[in-house]
Motif scaffolding. Structure first.
Motif, PDB file in Angstrom:
ATOM      1  N   LEU A   1       0.843  -1.199   0.000  1.00  0.00           N
ATOM      2  CA  LEU A   1       0.000   0.000   0.000  1.00  0.00           C
ATOM      3  C   LEU A   1       0.872   1.241   0.000  1.00  0.00           C
ATOM      4  O   LEU A   1       1.911   1.271   0.661  1.00  0.00           O
ATOM      5  N   HIS A   2       0.434   2.268  -0.704  1.00  0.00           N
ATOM      6  CA  HIS A   2       1.115   3.558  -0.705  1.00  0.00           C
ATOM      7  C   HIS A   2       0.071   4.631  -0.426  1.00  0.00           C
ATOM      8  O   HIS A   2      -0.943   4.718  -1.112  1.00  0.00           O
ATOM      9  N   HIS A   3       0.327   5.433   0.608  1.00  0.00           N
ATOM     10  CA  HIS A   3      -0.628   6.451   1.026  1.00  0.00           C
ATOM     11  C   HIS A   3      -0.564   7.639   0.076  1.00  0.00           C
ATOM     12  O   HIS A   3       0.506   8.145  -0.229  1.00  0.00           O
ATOM     13  N   LYS A   4      -1.709   8.078  -0.390  1.00  0.00           N
ATOM     14  CA  LYS A   4      -1.780   9.228  -1.289  1.00  0.00           C
ATOM     15  C   LYS A   4      -2.449  10.422  -0.612  1.00  0.00           C
ATOM     16  O   LYS A   4      -2.647  11.449  -1.234  1.00  0.00           O
ATOM     17  N   GLY A   5      -2.806  10.260   0.653  1.00  0.00           N
ATOM     18  CA  GLY A   5      -3.391  11.354   1.414  1.00  0.00           C
ATOM     19  C   GLY A   5      -4.891  11.261   1.547  1.00  0.00           C
ATOM     20  O   GLY A   5      -5.582  10.763   0.666  1.00  0.00           O
ATOM     21  N   TYR A   6      -5.376  11.732   2.686  1.00  0.00           N
ATOM     22  CA  TYR A   6      -6.816  11.850   2.943  1.00  0.00           C
ATOM     23  C   TYR A   6      -7.580  10.551   2.707  1.00  0.00           C
ATOM     24  O   TYR A   6      -8.644  10.538   2.089  1.00  0.00           O
TER      25      TYR A   6
END
Length: 176
Positions: free
Chosen positions: A154-159
């Motif tokens: 998983l890679h966080h892209k925000g919000y």
């Protein structure tokens, strides 16, 4: 080109992958979701990570100087978000979320059995903790689950938005 909002810059440069950081203090284990980290050196492996002083894990990491960085595959997305959406101050996240704490060999913090890799770490540099909440960790032992040959991360892209790893490509490299 048009101006881009400064408060959204982190969404462009978010380092990923999302990991789980475990700590243990006074026989109480905790886990937090973290995506603000970076490799700093290959040998020995050094990782820089941001742990906010507002996070419950900050005190344990500061006092013990030890943690585990557990790397979950994308099939753990709901658990990863659940870990990030509650505080270890008032929740036993391992019990509440259904994570298996396994004993580490070189640090007091637990490994997470559901993760495909676990990195036992010791704090080696605190120079930037007071100003930036940046800990430098040395990986002192590493573990992986061999049956997960190519896990998607998983890679966080925000919000609340995440990306899952895509297709791998291999290009010629002159790096050793």
């Amino acid at each position: 080109m048009k101006p881009y909002p400064l408060e959204k810059v982190y969404q462009l440069i978010e380092p990923g992958p999302v990991v789980l950081l475990t700590t243990a203090l006074d026989d109480r284990q905790n886990v937090m979701t973290m995506s603000w980290h970076m490799m700093m050196e290959f040998t020995p492996p050094l990782i820089g990570c941001i742990v906010s002083s507002a996070d419950h894990s900050f005190a344990a990491l500061s006092q013990t100087g030890e943690c585990v960085i557990a790397i979950p595959a994308s099939d753990m997305a709901e658990k990863v978000v659940a870990v990030g959406n509650c505080s270890g101050r008032d929740t036993d996240k391992f019990a509440e979320i259904g994570l298996t704490a396994l004993p580490a060999r070189k640090v007091g913090a637990p490994l997470i059995g559901e993760c495909f890799a676990n990195l036992e770490c010791k704090v080696t540099d605190r120079d930037f903790v007071e100003r930036h909440n940046l800990f430098v960790l040395e990986v002192v032992a590493a573990w992986h689950e061999p049956r997960d040959a190519a896990p998607k991360m998983l890679h966080h892209k925000g919000y609340g938005t995440f990306a899952v790893d895509g297709e791998d490509i291999t290009l010629a490299s002159k790096m050793p």
